[in-house]
Structures are given as C-alpha cells and as structure tokens.
Scaffold this motif. Structure first.
Motif, PDB file in Angstrom:
ATOM      1  N   LYS A  72     -20.846  16.138  -1.761  1.00 53.50           N
ATOM      2  CA  LYS A  72     -19.922  16.092  -2.886  1.00 53.50           C
ATOM      3  C   LYS A  72     -18.545  15.689  -2.370  1.00 53.50           C
ATOM      4  CE  LYS A  72     -17.818  18.684  -6.660  1.00 53.50           C
ATOM      5  NZ  LYS A  72     -17.484  19.990  -7.233  1.00 53.50           N
ATOM      6  N   ASP A 130     -17.828  14.348  -7.482  1.00 55.23           N
ATOM      7  CA  ASP A 130     -19.203  14.625  -7.867  1.00 55.23           C
ATOM      8  C   ASP A 130     -20.099  14.508  -6.641  1.00 55.23           C
ATOM      9  OD1 ASP A 130     -21.344  15.166  -9.462  1.00 55.23           O
ATOM     10  OD2 ASP A 130     -21.299  13.299 -10.604  1.00 55.23           O
ATOM     11  N   ALA A 131     -21.338  14.962  -6.793  1.00 52.45           N
ATOM     12  CA  ALA A 131     -22.338  14.825  -5.736  1.00 52.45           C
ATOM     13  C   ALA A 131     -22.866  13.395  -5.723  1.00 52.45           C
ATOM     14  CB  ALA A 131     -23.482  15.814  -5.970  1.00 52.45           C
TER      15      ALA A 131
END
Length: 434
Positions: free
Chosen positions: A189, A226-227
């Motif tokens: 992430k 975000d991942a």
C-alpha cells in the motif's frame, strides 16, 4: 595468540628488511627504491610498537579483577576467575568485548533491527471557517516509520499514522531494486505517483494544510493511497536530462467520506496511475523538475462510471553552492483537470495552485500560495484562496510554522484562519523521494 603470532612475524620481517636495505645500498638500484624500502621498514616498526601496546593492555585486563554483578556484595575475594587463577577463555572473551546489550550483541543486533522513527504534528487554529472547520487544538498526526533493507535485492518501508480518531496504515510496501532491465517495483500500500502533493506525507509539505485543488479533485489528505503494484524505469534521454516513467495499478479505493474519489464495487474496478517525470540541471545552483500524470478509476458517486484525472506539475529549485545553508528558493505549481462521469451528466472541473518559498537565513523561511479550484461534483462552483507562511527551524529535528489563510468558497463564503504548527522528529527517518 593472534596478536603474539603477528608480533613474531613482524619481528622476523624487521630482522630481514635491514639486511635487504644494506644489500639495496650496495646494489645498483635507484634512490627512490631505497627510500620506499626504508619507508616500509619505518611503517613496520610503528605497527610493532602499537601491537606491543595492545598486548600489554590484554595482559592488564587478564589480571584485573572482574566487576561484581549488580546487587552482589563486594568482598576482597571478588576477582577475575578463582583466586590466583587466570580467566578461562570464555570469560576473557567476555571481558574484552564488554557487556552485551539485548538479545543479540553489538553490530549484529543493529543489522537485524530496522530504523524506527516517530514524527509528531501538532496544529492550533484560530479564526472562522464555516465550510471546512478545524479544531482549536489537535494532535493532527503522529507518524511511526519502520524502514530497513531486507536483503541485497529489496527494502521495506512502513508508515503508520496515529490520529485522534484511530490508527491508519498510510503506507506499507516492499521495493524490489534488482529487477532485470533496470526496472524498480513496489508491492503493498502506497501513495500514487500523481503529481507532487499527492506523493508527500504531511510532515514534508511546505504548508500546514493541502491546496484547494488537492482537497476538491484528488481526495484531500488521503489522496490516491491504496493497495497495489508499481513499476518504474529510467528511460533513455538526451544528455543532461533525467527521464523516468511510472505505471501503477491499485485495488480501486481512494479517498474518504468527505473527499471521495475512487470506489471499487467488483474486483475488476481497479484504478491506475501513470506518471512521466523529466529533470534537468539548468546550472550548478538551479534545476527544473517537470511531470505529467494521468489516473482513472470507478468513481464513488456513481459505481460503474469512471473518474479521470489529468495533471501537470512543475518545480524550480535554486540553491547557491556557496550560500546553500543560508539562502534558497523553491517554486511549485500543479494544474489538474477532473472528468467525472455521472448517470445524467459529466462534470469537468479544473484547479491549480502555485507557491514560492524563500529561505531568509539559516533557520527562517517565508512563502506564499495561491489556490483556485472547481469542485468535482459541481464544476460550476469555484473556490479561491491565498496563504502566507512563515517557518522557523530550531534544529533539523523540529519545525515551527505559522500560516495565515484567506479562502473564498463558492457562494461568496469567506474564511479567515491562522494556523500554527509544531512538528518534531524522533529517531532515524529515511529521506523521502526528491
């Protein structure tokens, strides 16, 4: 024993070299060879004297009494080993190496432990802002960083953000640095490589808050975070130009309830970021950094519809070599276009910020920022703002900043705020990307 063996070897060499020197004096050799040989003899004599001193210290430590353990009574019989007996080999080794702290000793423990840091961000606010109110006093963020080189092929970085409302994994990823063809990859992430401000943590910003265009179009403080997987590579370019391309794919969830951006409802609703960066040194004291960015993903307002972002960023730095710790200047700017597709319409919003920061002296900086941005959900609404910033660095581990902010939101709603910020750093915190 190792020192004694080395001493015997040096003594033997010192017996042989004078004879060689005498022969060199009678042989038809040049004077430079003789001088070099005599210099070697002198160096070996110095090493012999130093080694004899080390042996004397070893003997003194071997015969010195050992320190009693904490809390144990001290008696006349407390000494190294049994009375009248020399220390055993393990005891002698322990005495020479000193105390062992922790589970693993010395440099081995440091090699296995990551660099750990904590950065505190305290913000005080005064004034009036009916659209985006902030508390009068808040511990805005405490960032815990854990960073280490995993092996010769990768490194790991984790950043946990502790706020007054909970804990958040801001970033946590592994960087693969030894891939073929010069590629570098990140997995985990992390913050998307869209523009400049989105990539920066709060404590690296040159202002207390983020620009209006970031809040309105790029999901505010959380941003594109975000991942996902990132791949970047340095591209061939003309001489004197650094060119780097980055491609990233994310799960598709970015933003928060206040600043929604992307929302994935199925596994196929991934989001992407592409960035191209060019860097050039104009002179020994001035450089320019340019970038173009693109991002798209399923929007949070209407699942199944796309939001597209286009960005251009520019940074100019001036830092004279002879006065670099006293004077410098950084000019920044970002221009962002948002295209949000909704069921009954399409919103096209535009926003930008420009800022400049000048270093007055070794510890003082002054700057300003101009903001203008439409709103992603209603492009007809436009916010404008101006900020003046004064920053003082008591040391490289602490920073005190004041910012006056005037904002005129859509609908002629005026906000006046004075923000005071105190940041402080503990531990070893790795440098962020340049």
């Amino acid at each position: 024993m190792k020192h004694l063996a080395s001493l015997l070897v040096l003594q033997a060499v010192l017996w042989v070299l004078p004879l060689a020197a005498q022969q060199a004096g009678t042989a038809p050799a040049n004077q430079s060879d003789n001088a070099a040989l005599l210099q070697k003899i002198s160096d070996l004599e110095d090493r012999l004297v130093a080694m004899e001193g080390e042996i004397r210290q070893l003997k003194a430590q071997q015969s010195a009494p050992a320190a009693p353990q904490a809390g144990a009574p001290v008696t006349a019989g407390t000494q190294a080993g049994t009375a009248g007996q020399p220390l055993a080999a393990p005891a002698l080794e322990s005495t020479l190496q000193g105390p062992t702290l922790g589970g693993a000793g010395g440099s081995a423990a440091k090699a296995l432990n990551p660099d750990i840091s904590m950065i505190g961000d305290f913000v005080a606010s005064a004034g009036h802002n009916p659209v985006n109110p902030t508390p009068s006093l808040q511990m805005h963020e405490s960032e815990l960083g854990v960073q280490a080189i995993i092996d010769p092929y990768a490194r790991g970085d984790f950043f946990l953000s502790f706020g007054e409302e909970g804990v958040n994994l801001e970033e946590g990823y592994i960087t693969l640095t030894a891939l073929p063809a010069g590629f570098v990859a990140k997995v985990g992430k992390f913050r998307g490589a869209f523009g400049k401000v989105n990539t920066l943590h709060n404590h690296v910003l040159p202002w207390v808050d983020r620009p209006l265009v970031t809040n309105n179009l790029v999901a505010g403080e959380d941003g594109i975070d975000d991942a996902g997987i990132s791949v970047q590579r340095i591209l061939p370019a003309p001489k004197g130009i650094f060119l780097e391309a980055t491609g990233q794919i994310f799960r598709g969830d970015s933003g928060d309830q206040q600043h929604p951006l992307f929302k994935a409802t199925t596994n196929s609703d991934v989001s992407t970021v592409e960035h191209l960066r060019a860097y050039h040194d104009i002179s020994e004291s001035t450089n320019v950094d340019l970038g173009v960015s693109y991002s798209q993903g399923s929007n949070a307002a209407s699942p199944g519809f796309l939001t597209r972002l286009y960005g251009v960023d520019a940074t100019v730095r001036w830092k004279p070599l002879r006065r670099s710790i006293y004077h410098s200047f950084v000019g920044r700017g970002e221009f962002i276009w948002s295209q949000q597709r909704l069921p009954i319409s399409e919103q096209r919003a535009f926003g930008f910020y420009t800022s400049g920061d000048y270093q007055l002296g070794r510890r003082w900086f002054v700057g300003g920022r101009i903001d203008r941005s439409g709103e992603a959900a209603n492009a007809r609404l436009t916010d404008n703002g101006f900020s003046a910033v004064l920053t003082y660095w008591p040391s490289e581990f602490a920073q005190l900043r004041g910012q006056y902010e005037l904002t005129r939101y859509a609908g002629n709603i005026d906000a006046h705020q004075l923000l005071l910020q105190l940041q402080f750093s503990l531990g070893a915190h790795g440098a962020h990307p340049f």
